[in-house]
Scaffold this motif. Structure first.
Motif, PDB file in Angstrom:
ATOM      1  N   ALA A   1       0.833  -1.199   0.000  1.00 10.83           N
ATOM      2  CA  ALA A   1       0.000   0.000   0.000  1.00 10.83           C
ATOM      3  C   ALA A   1       0.872   1.255   0.000  1.00 10.83           C
ATOM      4  O   ALA A   1       1.937   1.287   0.599  1.00 10.83           O
ATOM      5  CB  ALA A   1      -0.912   0.005   1.220  1.00 10.83           C
ATOM      6  N   GLU A   2       0.420   2.281  -0.695  1.00 11.96           N
ATOM      7  CA  GLU A   2       1.145   3.558  -0.731  1.00 11.96           C
ATOM      8  C   GLU A   2       0.586   4.529   0.311  1.00 11.96           C
ATOM      9  O   GLU A   2       1.340   5.157   1.056  1.00 11.96           O
ATOM     10  CB  GLU A   2       1.054   4.172  -2.128  1.00 11.96           C
ATOM     11  N   ARG A   3      -0.721   4.606   0.400  1.00 16.81           N
ATOM     12  CA  ARG A   3      -1.328   5.544   1.353  1.00 16.81           C
ATOM     13  C   ARG A   3      -1.403   4.974   2.768  1.00 16.81           C
ATOM     14  O   ARG A   3      -1.700   5.692   3.710  1.00 16.81           O
ATOM     15  CB  ARG A   3      -2.724   5.946   0.864  1.00 16.81           C
ATOM     16  N   ALA A   4      -1.129   3.665   2.889  1.00 13.71           N
ATOM     17  CA  ALA A   4      -1.048   3.043   4.215  1.00 13.71           C
ATOM     18  C   ALA A   4       0.289   2.306   4.320  1.00 13.71           C
ATOM     19  O   ALA A   4       0.358   1.166   4.754  1.00 13.71           O
ATOM     20  CB  ALA A   4      -2.215   2.094   4.436  1.00 13.71           C
ATOM     21  N   GLU A   5       1.348   2.978   3.897  1.00 16.54           N
ATOM     22  CA  GLU A   5       2.689   2.372   3.880  1.00 16.54           C
ATOM     23  C   GLU A   5       3.084   1.937   5.292  1.00 16.54           C
ATOM     24  O   GLU A   5       2.936   2.700   6.248  1.00 16.54           O
ATOM     25  CB  GLU A   5       3.696   3.386   3.334  1.00 16.54           C
ATOM     26  N   PRO A   6       3.534   0.670   5.468  1.00 15.70           N
ATOM     27  CA  PRO A   6       3.731   0.119   6.806  1.00 15.70           C
ATOM     28  C   PRO A   6       4.632   0.931   7.721  1.00 15.70           C
ATOM     29  O   PRO A   6       4.302   1.130   8.896  1.00 15.70           O
ATOM     30  CB  PRO A   6       4.320  -1.275   6.523  1.00 15.70           C
ATOM     31  N   ASN A   7       5.769   1.407   7.231  1.00 12.36           N
ATOM     32  CA  ASN A   7       6.676   2.145   8.109  1.00 12.36           C
ATOM     33  C   ASN A   7       6.061   3.465   8.569  1.00 12.36           C
ATOM     34  O   ASN A   7       6.149   3.833   9.748  1.00 12.36           O
ATOM     35  CB  ASN A   7       8.002   2.418   7.397  1.00 12.36           C
ATOM     36  N   GLU A   8       5.427   4.162   7.647  1.00 18.58           N
ATOM     37  CA  GLU A   8       4.766   5.426   8.012  1.00 18.58           C
ATOM     38  C   GLU A   8       3.631   5.153   8.988  1.00 18.58           C
ATOM     39  O   GLU A   8       3.434   5.893   9.967  1.00 18.58           O
ATOM     40  CB  GLU A   8       4.237   6.115   6.759  1.00 18.58           C
ATOM     41  N   LEU A   9       2.891   4.081   8.736  1.00 14.72           N
ATOM     42  CA  LEU A   9       1.789   3.732   9.622  1.00 14.72           C
ATOM     43  C   LEU A   9       2.288   3.390  11.019  1.00 14.72           C
ATOM     44  O   LEU A   9       1.714   3.841  12.017  1.00 14.72           O
ATOM     45  CB  LEU A   9       1.008   2.551   9.043  1.00 14.72           C
ATOM     46  N   MET A  10       3.371   2.618  11.112  1.00 16.00           N
ATOM     47  CA  MET A  10       3.893   2.236  12.423  1.00 16.00           C
ATOM     48  C   MET A  10       4.346   3.468  13.212  1.00 16.00           C
ATOM     49  O   MET A  10       4.123   3.562  14.418  1.00 16.00           O
ATOM     50  CB  MET A  10       5.049   1.253  12.280  1.00 16.00           C
ATOM     51  N   ARG A  11       4.971   4.428  12.537  1.00 16.92           N
ATOM     52  CA  ARG A  11       5.404   5.654  13.223  1.00 16.92           C
ATOM     53  C   ARG A  11       4.198   6.443  13.736  1.00 16.92           C
ATOM     54  O   ARG A  11       4.206   6.972  14.854  1.00 16.92           O
ATOM     55  CB  ARG A  11       6.270   6.503  12.289  1.00 16.92           C
ATOM     56  N   ALA A  12       3.146   6.514  12.910  1.00 18.72           N
ATOM     57  CA  ALA A  12       1.941   7.241  13.316  1.00 18.72           C
ATOM     58  C   ALA A  12       1.254   6.539  14.492  1.00 18.72           C
ATOM     59  O   ALA A  12       0.792   7.193  15.440  1.00 18.72           O
ATOM     60  CB  ALA A  12       0.973   7.351  12.138  1.00 18.72           C
ATOM     61  N   LEU A  13       1.191   5.222  14.468  1.00 21.20           N
ATOM     62  CA  LEU A  13       0.596   4.479  15.575  1.00 21.20           C
ATOM     63  C   LEU A  13       1.416   4.649  16.848  1.00 21.20           C
ATOM     64  O   LEU A  13       0.863   4.778  17.944  1.00 21.20           O
ATOM     65  CB  LEU A  13       0.478   2.995  15.211  1.00 21.20           C
TER      66      LEU A  13
END
Length: 244
Positions: free
Chosen positions: A59-71
């Motif tokens: 996924a581009e809009r739910a990219e795992p690394n970006e998502l993990m940082r946001a979480l």
């Protein structure tokens, strides 16, 4: 048992809906929501409190690394279990592990493997491909040399140790393995210890995880009345009398 609450994050509507439809076929899963991007995933995690978040690694809009940082920014150490579905292991997924992701599963895995992974992670386990992920540490990079294929360790097992591993994967206790393989419980325990040592595993839970990682799934249960010409490896051993 309480339903396992699952949130699916994927910016591809068709694949997201397909995964949701698959999980809804299982009575112990409750798909509480879908998300298409990082912000939506964080918001719905706050609202819906899932036990497991499934993320498409492509996924581009739910990219795992970006998502993990946001979480991490929002929940600190209270992040739900995050399972990343990937086409192949990549360095960026190693970094997602460092950011707090608890699981990695190849997309070509079977539905049964996916469901098992979700259940294990909801129970508190982490699930990573041993051949691709080492202990996470700040700034650590994956090894430059191709790591050992964990499946190659099976060659160190004796046939009986391999039989015992298969019974453990099926979920049998030592007493049940003893009856099924016509061995004493002491001998079963000895085989288990040797098997764990050779496979570099800590206990039988890790043996199940290892088998899951390398694709060693439980064989179908043998029929009480086997076919007229069964293959030798399809016949379960039978004991005529208990042996000590």
């Amino acid at each position: 048992m309480s339903d396992i609450r699952v949130l699916v994050a994927d910016d591809r509507t068709i694949t997201r809906h397909g995964l949701v439809a698959t999980l809804r076929e299982y009575a112990d899963f409750e798909v509480v929501g879908e998300a298409a991007d990082v912000a939506d995933t964080v918001r719905k995690t706050e609202m819906l409190r899932p036990n497991v978040i499934i993320v498409n690694g492509a996924a581009e809009r739910a990219e795992p690394n970006e998502l993990m940082r946001a979480l991490s920014r929002t929940f600190g150490n209270g992040i739900p279990a995050v399972l990343i579905l990937v086409d192949a292991p990549e360095a960026r997924f190693f970094r997602a592990q460092h950011e707090g992701a608890r699981g990695l599963l190849l997309k070509q895995s079977s539905t049964d493997h996916l469901c098992t992974a979700i259940r294990m992670m909801a129970a508190g386990y982490s699930l990573f491909l041993a051949s691709s992920f080492g202990p996470a540490a700040s700034g650590e990079q994956p090894p430059a040399e191709p790591p050992e294929d964990p499946a190659s360790r099976l060659s160190a097992l004796t046939p009986r140790e391999f039989d015992v591993l298969r019974q453990i994967v099926r979920g049998y206790t030592n007493a049940e393995i003893s009856r099924r393989l016509c061995l004493s419980e002491g001998t079963v325990k000895s085989h288990i210890q040797h098997m764990l040592t050779k496979l570099q595993l800590r206990n039988r839970v890790h043996a199940v995880i290892y088998a899951f990682e390398i694709g060693l799934t439980p064989d179908p249960e043998p029929l009480d009345d086997p076919s007229p010409n069964p293959q030798p490896d399809q016949i379960e051993p039978r004991c005529l009398a208990p042996r000590g």
